[in-house]
Structure formats: structure tokens, C-alpha cells
Scaffold this active site. Structure first.
Site, PDB file in Angstrom:
ATOM      1  N   GLY A   1       2.620   2.323  10.758  1.00 32.13           N
ATOM      2  CA  GLY A   1       3.589   3.402  10.603  1.00 32.13           C
ATOM      3  C   GLY A   1       4.316   3.752  11.887  1.00 32.13           C
ATOM      4  O   GLY A   1       4.993   4.772  11.967  1.00 32.13           O
TER       5      GLY A   1
ATOM      6  N   ASN B   1       0.880  -1.165   0.000  1.00 28.09           N
ATOM      7  CA  ASN B   1       0.000   0.000   0.000  1.00 28.09           C
ATOM      8  C   ASN B   1       0.918   1.215   0.000  1.00 28.09           C
ATOM      9  O   ASN B   1       1.502   1.551   1.026  1.00 28.09           O
ATOM     10  CB  ASN B   1      -0.901  -0.011   1.240  1.00 28.09           C
TER      11      ASN B   1
ATOM     12  N   HIS C   1      -9.522   1.345   4.934  1.00 26.22           N
ATOM     13  CA  HIS C   1      -8.235   1.520   5.627  1.00 26.22           C
ATOM     14  C   HIS C   1      -8.455   2.457   6.811  1.00 26.22           C
ATOM     15  O   HIS C   1      -9.233   3.406   6.725  1.00 26.22           O
ATOM     16  CB  HIS C   1      -7.183   2.089   4.660  1.00 26.22           C
TER      17      HIS C   1
ATOM     18  N   GLU D   1      -6.813   4.828   7.873  1.00 25.67           N
ATOM     19  CA  GLU D   1      -6.562   6.241   7.578  1.00 25.67           C
ATOM     20  C   GLU D   1      -7.795   6.882   6.933  1.00 25.67           C
ATOM     21  O   GLU D   1      -8.055   8.066   7.111  1.00 25.67           O
ATOM     22  CB  GLU D   1      -5.309   6.369   6.689  1.00 25.67           C
TER      23      GLU D   1
ATOM     24  N   LYS E   1       0.190   4.247  -0.265  1.00 25.96           N
ATOM     25  CA  LYS E   1      -0.419   5.444   0.329  1.00 25.96           C
ATOM     26  C   LYS E   1      -0.132   6.652  -0.589  1.00 25.96           C
ATOM     27  O   LYS E   1      -0.005   6.470  -1.794  1.00 25.96           O
ATOM     28  CB  LYS E   1       0.066   5.632   1.771  1.00 25.96           C
TER      29      LYS E   1
ATOM     30  N   GLU F   1      -5.376  -4.767  10.511  1.00 20.12           N
ATOM     31  CA  GLU F   1      -4.339  -3.748  10.697  1.00 20.12           C
ATOM     32  C   GLU F   1      -4.600  -3.008  12.008  1.00 20.12           C
ATOM     33  O   GLU F   1      -5.374  -2.045  12.032  1.00 20.12           O
ATOM     34  CB  GLU F   1      -4.367  -2.744   9.539  1.00 20.12           C
TER      35      GLU F   1
ATOM     36  N   SER G   1       3.372  -2.149  10.264  1.00 20.49           N
ATOM     37  CA  SER G   1       4.831  -2.259  10.469  1.00 20.49           C
ATOM     38  C   SER G   1       5.379  -3.644  10.142  1.00 20.49           C
ATOM     39  O   SER G   1       6.347  -4.098  10.745  1.00 20.49           O
ATOM     40  CB  SER G   1       5.215  -1.852  11.900  1.00 20.49           C
TER      41      SER G   1
HETATM   42  P1  13P Z   1       3.074   0.352   7.606  1.00 16.60           P
HETATM   43  O1  13P Z   1       3.558  -0.960   7.036  1.00 16.60           O
HETATM   44  O2  13P Z   1       3.829   1.527   7.115  1.00 16.60           O
HETATM   45  O3  13P Z   1       2.939   0.281   9.094  1.00 16.60           O
HETATM   46  O4  13P Z   1       1.579   0.552   7.037  1.00 16.60           O
HETATM   47  C1  13P Z   1       0.697  -0.498   7.135  1.00 16.60           C
HETATM   48  C2  13P Z   1      -0.521  -0.146   6.375  1.00 16.60           C
HETATM   49  O5  13P Z   1      -1.266   0.734   6.763  1.00 16.60           O
HETATM   50  C3  13P Z   1      -0.802  -0.869   5.137  1.00 16.60           C
HETATM   51  O6  13P Z   1      -2.062  -0.601   4.657  1.00 16.60           O
END
Ligand code: 13P
Length: 247
Positions: free
Chosen positions: A171, A9, A94, A96, A11, A165, A209
Site C-alpha cells: 500500500g 485481495n 497477512h 495486516e 481487503k 509480501e 504495490s
Molecule cells: P497493495 O497491492 O495495495 O500494496 O497490497 C498488497 C497486499 O497486501 C495484498 O495482500
């Protein structure tokens, strides 16, 4: 045994030059992967990535999809449009988007439905915040989020991918331990089992992560069928190492 799925992903990262380099480096290091592989790219780069990935082992994913089919929805991108660009998976719900764009369980469920109707596999994200985990509400939260998707999609639920997640792991460099992740995956598997006789074929990804160092320990868990990778998907070598960990 079902194939695992490693999905990146990206982002809101990348540009034309960086994307070409990243995909070029990944493709150069990728010989017959033991798992399915996808990259979730910003919508404006779908055409670029579609052309780079044509005929390769890497599928294209979008990071979102509209809950509407077509019409006066400024800024939205429909499942049909994504399909036009060869999109195979759409990430929906997601954290976010739930957090910064107010997406509700019901909206996420409809987005999954729109994707399925266009022949796109939704990767439905669920996960608890740190406060929810500390309050002992992890199971309750992920089950509520998944229940909405099951309710709206009925027997089609066997066609989705689920990504667990934990919000506190995204992150942050704090990964759920393999045991913590497996525990939640088992809860989700049981919920899917109650909803469809085909639950065993539904892929449950872990995200948060996940990186080159911890992927193997997570991927060996019985109910972890792959990963949804953020930061580490932007580094070709790390992404390749995670893919190799599926073998
Ligand atoms: P990270 O791997 O950067 O923690 O992000 C995970 C994520 O949100 C994947 O959709």
C-alpha cells in the site's frame, strides 16, 4: 510449466453495487486467462461473489479463516463455512492481521492447517518490515514465518501457496525490485525444497504495490509464480493488465 496465479485481495473494500460492477468489468475483459485467477473478498460478500463467479474462470478466496473448527468463537468463520460458499483459497497470516490482530507464526500455521483440512488452499503470507530489512534480517524473518507452517503441516506443505509480501511495500507504492523479490523467493523455494520433494509445484506469489506497470518485470522472475494484488485488484483494467502479464 506450472500456471501462475493472480489473486486479488480486496481487503475491507467494496459494497454490493461496487462488487457487482468490478466483477462484471473483470469478467467482460477476461477471455481464457493464461493463469489461475482469484479474488479475496470480505466474508459478508462471499455469497454474492460466489453467485456472480459460478462457472467462470475466477475462483473465490477468503481473506482469513478461523484456527478453530467450530464452536463458541464469536465472530469467527470456519474453514468448513468457507467451503460451503465455494471458497478455493484462504489468505492466512497477512501482515495486516499479524500487525493489527496479533497473529503469531504458530496461529498462522494452524489456520493453514484448518484450511487444508477442508480442502481449501491456504495462501500463506510472509514478509519483513522495513526495520527488519534494514537490520539485514529479511531472510531470517521470512524463514521463521514459513518454518512454523512447515512444522505444523508436514508433507501437506506441498498443497499451500506462499505469498512474499514485504510489509514496507504494501500500500506504499514502493515495490520490491524484481531482483529483491526474486532473491527472497529463492530463499523460500530452497526452504520448501528441504521440506518436501514436491517443492517445485508450490506457487510463490509476490505482493506489495504490484500494479499494471510493474507486474510483467516481477512475473518474469524464475521463482515468482504470480501475484497477490491489493489496490490494483480494485480497478478492473489494472487487474486485467496484471493477468495478461502472465501470458
Ligand atoms: P497493495 O497491492 O495495495 O500494496 O497490497 C498488497 C497486499 O497486501 C495484498 O495482500
Amino acid at each position: 510449466m506450472k500456471k501462475k496465479l493472480i489473486a486479488g485481495n480486496w481487503k475491507m473494500n467494496g459494497n454490493l453495487t461496487a462488487n457487482a460492477k468490478l466483477l462484471g468489468d473483470i469478467l467482460a475483459g477476461l477471455s481464457q486467462p493464461a493463469c489461475d485467477v482469484a479474488v479475496g473478498v470480505p466474508a459478508v460478500y462471499l455469497a454474492q461473489c460466489q453467485s456472480v463467479l459460478a462457472g467462470t474462470a475466477i475462483d473465490l478466496a477468503s481473506q482469513d479463516v478461523s484456527s478453530h473448527e467450530a464452536g463458541a468463537y464469536t465472530g469467527e468463520i470456519s474453514a468448513g463455512m468457507l467451503k460451503d460458499f465455494g471458497v478455493r483459497y484462504a489468505i492466512v497470516g497477512h501482515s495486516e492481521r499479524r500487525q493489527y490482530h496479533g497473529e503469531t507464526d504458530e496461529l498462522v500455521a494452524i489456520k493453514a492447517q484448518r484450511a487444508l483440512a477442508s480442502g481449501i488452499t491456504p495462501i500463506v503470507c510472509v514478509g519483513e518490515t522495513l526495520a527488519e530489512r534494514e537490520a539485514g534480517k529479511t531472510d531470517e524473518v521470512v524463514k521463521r514465518q514459513l518454518a512454523a507452517v512447515i512444522h505444523t503441516n508436514g508433507h501437506c506443505i506441498s498443497e499451500i501457496v506462499v505469498a512474499y509480501e514485504p510489509v514496507w511495500a504494501i500500500g506504499t507504492g514502493k515495490t520490491a525490485s524484481p531482483e529483491q523479490a526474486q532473491q527472497v523467493h529463492a530463499v523460500l523455494r530452497a526452504q520448501l525444497h528441504a521440506a518436501t520433494e514436491h517443492s517445485a509445484r508450490i506457487k510463490l506469489l509476490y505482493g506489495g504495490s504490484m500494479n499494471a506497470a510493474n507486474a510483467a518485470a516481477l512475473l518474469v522472475q524464475p521463482d515468482i509464480d504470480g501475484g497477490l494484488i491489493g489496490g490494483a485488484a480494485l480497478k478492473a483494467q489494472d487487474f486485467l493488465t496484471i493477468i495478461a502479464a502472465c501470458a
